[in-house]
Design a protein around this motif. Structure first.
Motif, PDB file in Angstrom:
ATOM      1  N   ASN A  90      42.809  38.678  38.820  1.00  0.00           N
ATOM      2  CA  ASN A  90      43.329  38.731  40.186  1.00  0.00           C
ATOM      3  C   ASN A  90      42.276  38.303  41.208  1.00  0.00           C
ATOM      4  O   ASN A  90      42.599  37.615  42.186  1.00  0.00           O
ATOM      5  CB  ASN A  90      43.809  40.145  40.506  1.00  0.00           C
ATOM      6  CG  ASN A  90      45.187  40.435  39.950  1.00  0.00           C
ATOM      7  OD1 ASN A  90      46.195  39.954  40.450  1.00  0.00           O
ATOM      8  ND2 ASN A  90      45.241  41.226  38.891  1.00  0.00           N
ATOM      9  N   THR A 291      45.981  51.619  39.099  1.00  0.00           N
ATOM     10  CA  THR A 291      45.390  50.985  40.278  1.00  0.00           C
ATOM     11  C   THR A 291      46.035  49.623  40.486  1.00  0.00           C
ATOM     12  O   THR A 291      46.179  48.852  39.534  1.00  0.00           O
ATOM     13  CB  THR A 291      43.867  50.818  40.108  1.00  0.00           C
ATOM     14  OG1 THR A 291      43.278  52.098  39.877  1.00  0.00           O
ATOM     15  CG2 THR A 291      43.244  50.212  41.347  1.00  0.00           C
ATOM     16  N   ASP A 292      46.420  49.316  41.703  1.00  0.00           N
ATOM     17  CA  ASP A 292      47.006  48.012  42.028  1.00  0.00           C
ATOM     18  C   ASP A 292      45.890  46.975  42.057  1.00  0.00           C
ATOM     19  O   ASP A 292      45.188  46.825  43.062  1.00  0.00           O
ATOM     20  CB  ASP A 292      47.715  48.095  43.386  1.00  0.00           C
ATOM     21  CG  ASP A 292      48.449  46.818  43.738  1.00  0.00           C
ATOM     22  OD1 ASP A 292      48.130  45.759  43.151  1.00  0.00           O
ATOM     23  OD2 ASP A 292      49.324  46.868  44.625  1.00  0.00           O
ATOM     24  N   ALA A 295      45.905  44.336  44.812  1.00  0.00           N
ATOM     25  CA  ALA A 295      45.409  44.835  46.102  1.00  0.00           C
ATOM     26  C   ALA A 295      43.893  44.964  46.084  1.00  0.00           C
ATOM     27  O   ALA A 295      43.206  44.660  47.072  1.00  0.00           O
ATOM     28  CB  ALA A 295      46.052  46.178  46.433  1.00  0.00           C
ATOM     29  N   ALA A 298      42.494  41.443  46.457  1.00  0.00           N
ATOM     30  CA  ALA A 298      42.625  40.958  47.837  1.00  0.00           C
ATOM     31  C   ALA A 298      41.553  41.572  48.719  1.00  0.00           C
ATOM     32  O   ALA A 298      40.954  40.897  49.569  1.00  0.00           O
ATOM     33  CB  ALA A 298      44.016  41.277  48.376  1.00  0.00           C
ATOM     34  N   TYR A 299      41.287  42.855  48.512  1.00  0.00           N
ATOM     35  CA  TYR A 299      40.244  43.537  49.286  1.00  0.00           C
ATOM     36  C   TYR A 299      38.853  42.989  48.956  1.00  0.00           C
ATOM     37  O   TYR A 299      38.043  42.714  49.853  1.00  0.00           O
ATOM     38  CB  TYR A 299      40.308  45.039  49.005  1.00  0.00           C
ATOM     39  CG  TYR A 299      39.134  45.799  49.546  1.00  0.00           C
ATOM     40  CD1 TYR A 299      38.923  45.910  50.918  1.00  0.00           C
ATOM     41  CD2 TYR A 299      38.218  46.400  48.693  1.00  0.00           C
ATOM     42  CE1 TYR A 299      37.841  46.599  51.418  1.00  0.00           C
ATOM     43  CE2 TYR A 299      37.131  47.090  49.190  1.00  0.00           C
ATOM     44  CZ  TYR A 299      36.948  47.191  50.541  1.00  0.00           C
ATOM     45  OH  TYR A 299      35.860  47.869  51.031  1.00  0.00           O
ATOM     46  N   PRO A 317      41.643  49.748  51.546  1.00  0.00           N
ATOM     47  CA  PRO A 317      43.067  50.096  51.655  1.00  0.00           C
ATOM     48  C   PRO A 317      43.451  51.184  50.656  1.00  0.00           C
ATOM     49  O   PRO A 317      44.272  50.983  49.761  1.00  0.00           O
ATOM     50  CB  PRO A 317      43.760  48.771  51.339  1.00  0.00           C
ATOM     51  CG  PRO A 317      42.839  48.117  50.358  1.00  0.00           C
ATOM     52  CD  PRO A 317      41.435  48.511  50.772  1.00  0.00           C
ATOM     53  N   GLU A 320      46.991  52.052  49.406  1.00  0.00           N
ATOM     54  CA  GLU A 320      47.738  51.047  48.647  1.00  0.00           C
ATOM     55  C   GLU A 320      47.264  50.905  47.201  1.00  0.00           C
ATOM     56  O   GLU A 320      47.893  50.201  46.417  1.00  0.00           O
ATOM     57  CB  GLU A 320      47.600  49.677  49.330  1.00  0.00           C
ATOM     58  CG  GLU A 320      48.032  49.654  50.779  1.00  0.00           C
ATOM     59  CD  GLU A 320      47.602  48.366  51.455  1.00  0.00           C
ATOM     60  OE1 GLU A 320      47.337  47.382  50.746  1.00  0.00           O
ATOM     61  OE2 GLU A 320      47.520  48.350  52.696  1.00  0.00           O
ATOM     62  N   LEU A 321      46.153  51.545  46.851  1.00  0.00           N
ATOM     63  CA  LEU A 321      45.507  51.215  45.585  1.00  0.00           C
ATOM     64  C   LEU A 321      45.955  52.047  44.392  1.00  0.00           C
ATOM     65  O   LEU A 321      46.062  51.541  43.283  1.00  0.00           O
ATOM     66  CB  LEU A 321      43.987  51.335  45.736  1.00  0.00           C
ATOM     67  CG  LEU A 321      43.320  50.351  46.703  1.00  0.00           C
ATOM     68  CD1 LEU A 321      41.815  50.507  46.635  1.00  0.00           C
ATOM     69  CD2 LEU A 321      43.718  48.919  46.394  1.00  0.00           C
TER      70      LEU A 321
END
Length: 330
Positions: A90, A291-292, A295, A298-299, A317, A320-321
């Motif tokens: 990712n 865990t996403d 996301a 992206a962070y 974030p 969101e994680l």
């Protein structure tokens, strides 16, 4: 037999085939602004480059722009499991969208000194999961390398910290078990010392949640991925009144479930971390915290870009994680 020609295709070859100058090739391939190049010329250059398999030299681009497009990720001596693999995949995609290329170097300082690795690549930024000495940090800054340290919750004020919230994972594990009525919690610690960097903050999160909720525990047992050893740990938990266990990850949780079956204590509630494919195939199916990774990536990508351009890092974030996946085991 004729010798194969392995000579690298250059911009001169593209220029000759397209019938333009090398400067024009450079302008087109690098999308140089403020250049009046016709659509027809641009098409001829791109077609010629495609036919010849030409790609601009990264080293030449670095010399021209003064900045590399490589982001070097230095991994410690970790086992590369599904979660780390997902994170790297990712992150590579997220950085590519910013025009950056991820290069990953697994290993440790004993294999090769860190300064040799980053000097060999001269990246735009270094992502590291271990602390550098003040001398190493100064050398990187002098070379124009942005340093992004990701110590999973540790770090000093002068470091850009990408703190993936491992403590939140532990808190969510314990919180779920406590909300289900369990008042004595166990923790299944991994027997692989390399995982300590993740296991310690997760355990700290479990401790915090137990303390905040005023329940007993966590009672800690080191659990190997072996059923009989896990059964011994389950018996010790049972003897002290433990009715639910937070496991370091899904693999350790599956070992606990196997140990519980062998010990004849299948009522023990177990929760893991990561949601690996085997979690849903377990008997009972494993409740877990995931865990996403998109996301997270992206962070991390946004933090790297901020570091390269000298801007403040974005906020973590956290909401969101981390997510709970409810199944039958807890």
């Amino acid at each position: 037999m004729a010798e194969t020609n392995h000579r690298r295709v250059t911009s001169a070859d593209v220029a000759q085939l397209a019938g333009v100058s090398r400067a024009t090739v450079s302008y087109v391939m690098n999308d140089t602004p403020k250049q009046t190049i016709s659509a027809d010329t641009r098409t001829r250059v791109l077609d010629a480059a495609a036919r010849l398999g030409y790609a601009p030299s990264a080293a030449a681009r670095t010399l021209r722009t003064g900045r590399s497009d490589v982001v070097l990720c230095l991994l410690p001596d970790w086992p590369i499991g599904p979660e780390v693999g997902s994170m790297l995949g990712n992150l590579s995609t997220a950085l590519a969208r910013q025009g950056l290329t991820l290069v990953v170097h697994p290993g440790n300082r004993e294999d090769r000194p860190m300064f040799e690795i980053w000097k060999a690549i001269t990246p735009a930024a270094v992502i590291a999961y271990a602390d550098f000495s003040p001398g190493e940090i100064e050398a990187m800054r002098a070379a124009g390398v942005a340093l992004v340290v990701t110590p999973l919750g540790r770090g000093s004020r002068d470091q850009r910290e990408l703190a993936v919230p491992q403590q939140l994972i532990g808190r969510q594990q314990a919180g779920h078990l406590i909300s289900a009525g369990h008042t004595r919690i166990g923790y299944a610690y991994p027997d692989d010392e390399r995982l300590r960097i993740f296991a310690e903050p997760r355990l700290a999160g479990v401790r915090d949640e137990c303390r905040a909720s005023q329940v007993g525990g966590p009672a800690i047992e080191t659990v190997a991925l072996e059923a009989e050893q896990a059964a011994s740990a389950v018996r010790r938990w049972h003897a002290t009144g433990v009715t639910a266990v937070c496991a370091y990850n899904d693999e350790v949780a599956l070992a606990v479930l196997a140990g519980a079956r062998r010990a004849g204590l299948v009522a023990l509630a177990v929760i893991g971390v990561d949601d690996i494919p085997a979690a849903r195939l377990a008997e009972p199916a494993l409740t877990t915290v995931t865990t996403d990774q998109a996301a997270v990536a992206a962070y991390l990508s946004a933090t790297v870009v901020a570091a390269i351009h000298g801007r403040p890092a974005p906020a973590v974030p956290t909401a969101e994680l981390v997510h709970l996946v409810r199944r039958e085991s807890a």
